[in-house]
Design an enzyme around this catalytic site. Structure first.
Site, short mmCIF file in Angstrom:
data_model
loop_
_atom_site.label_atom_id
_atom_site.label_comp_id
_atom_site.label_asym_id
_atom_site.label_seq_id
_atom_site.Cartn_x
_atom_site.Cartn_y
_atom_site.Cartn_z
CG ASN A 9 -1.72 1.27 1.35
OD1 ASN A 9 -1.84 2.02 0.38
ND2 ASN A 9 -2.30 1.52 2.51
CE LYS A 11 0.00 3.57 4.73
NZ LYS A 11 -0.11 3.79 6.15
CG HIS A 94 -5.98 2.01 4.86
ND1 HIS A 94 -5.58 2.94 5.79
CD2 HIS A 94 -4.95 1.15 4.71
CE1 HIS A 94 -4.34 2.63 6.19
NE2 HIS A 94 -3.94 1.57 5.54
CD GLU A 96 -3.17 5.63 6.54
OE1 GLU A 96 -3.12 5.74 5.30
OE2 GLU A 96 -2.24 5.13 7.22
CD GLU A 166 -3.81 -2.48 7.10
OE1 GLU A 166 -2.69 -2.74 6.69
OE2 GLU A 166 -4.41 -1.42 6.83
N GLY A 172 1.98 2.28 10.74
CA GLY A 172 2.92 3.39 10.62
C GLY A 172 3.59 3.77 11.94
CB SER A 211 4.72 -1.61 11.90
OG SER A 211 4.25 -0.28 12.10
#
Ligand code: PEP
Length: 253
Positions: A9, A11, A94, A96, A166, A172, A211
């Protein structure tokens, strides 16, 4: 039985020149790997990255989609447009997008159904926040997200879906869930999938994301219900992502 699936991904990273440099370095590094490899790139890269991956077996993916067929949706991209540039997967839900753009389970469900209607496989993301985990609600939060996001998927198409667990606290942050924590949630995800789709639930691949690094992938992939990884930061570097694709043993306990 379930073929491993390792997905990048990217991003909001990389220009076209950077993406092409990546592909030229990465494709030979993963030649012959007996897994599914996916790269979810920003929309602006898809049209030029696709031909660079052609013949490699690496699948192109989007990071989002609008569930409508076409129309007055300024700034959005429809499923048929993803088909047009050769996407075979798309990430939906996701964390985010859930946190920053208000993507609800209902919207995620609409996107997943719209993608399947165009034969694009949805990678449906779920995961709890740190507060929810600390409150002992991780499994129930994930179960609720799964039911809300997947309930409109017909059982006949369910095996095409990929679920990505996730935990928000691991994305991250450099803080990977331990293989045991991840497996506990994956096992509970598998139970929800079996409840929703019967025996087909056992065919659905469940990725871990948060991560993941070359040093942690081997132990994660050794867990019975972890079928792959969705990788952000470490997927930007061809060498690091190729080691993840090959479940590098280095650093494994
Ligand atoms: C992600 O964005 O899906 C992700 C898992 O990111 P990272 O690997 O950087 O934690």
């Amino acid at each position: 039985m379930r073929r491993p699936i390792l997905a990048a991904n990217w991003k909001m990273h990389k220009t076209n020149a950077e993406a092409i440099d990546f592909a030229e370095a990465f494709v030979p590094l993963v030649a012959g790997a007996d897994v599914d490899v996916v790269i979810a790139a920003p929309f602006t890269l898809l049209d030029r990255l696709g031909p660079k991956l052609a013949g490699s077996g690496i699948a192109l993916a989007a990071q989002n989609v609008n569930p409508n067929e076409s129309g007055a949706f300024t700034g959005e991209i429809a499923p048929a447009m993803l088909v047009d540039v050769g996407c075979r997967y798309a990430i939906v839900g996701h964390s985010e997008r859930r946190a920053l753009y208000g993507e609800t389970d209902e919207v995620v469900s609409q996107k997943a159904v719209a993608l399947l209607a165009h034969d694009i496989r949805p990678i449906v993301c779920v995961g709890e926040t740190l507060e929810q985990r600390d409150a002992g609600a991780a499994l129930s939060v994930v179960a609720q997200q799964l039911r809300g996001s997947l309930s409109e998927i017909p059982t006949t198409r369910a095996a095409e879906v990929v679920v990505a667990y996730e935990p928000v606290w691991a994305i991250g942050t450099g803080r990977t869930a331990t293989p045991q924590i991840a497996q506990e949630v994956h096992e509970s995800v598998r139970a929800v999938l079996s409840d929703l789709f019967g025996s087909t639930g056992a065919e659905i691949r469940i990725q871990y994301g948060g991560s993941v690094k070359p040093e942690t992938v081997y132990d994660l992939m050794a867990q019975p219900d972890i079928d792959g990884a969705l990788v952000g930061g470490a997927s930007l570097d061809p060498e690091a992502f190729s080691r993840i694709v090959r479940f590098d043993r280095e650093g494994a306990k």
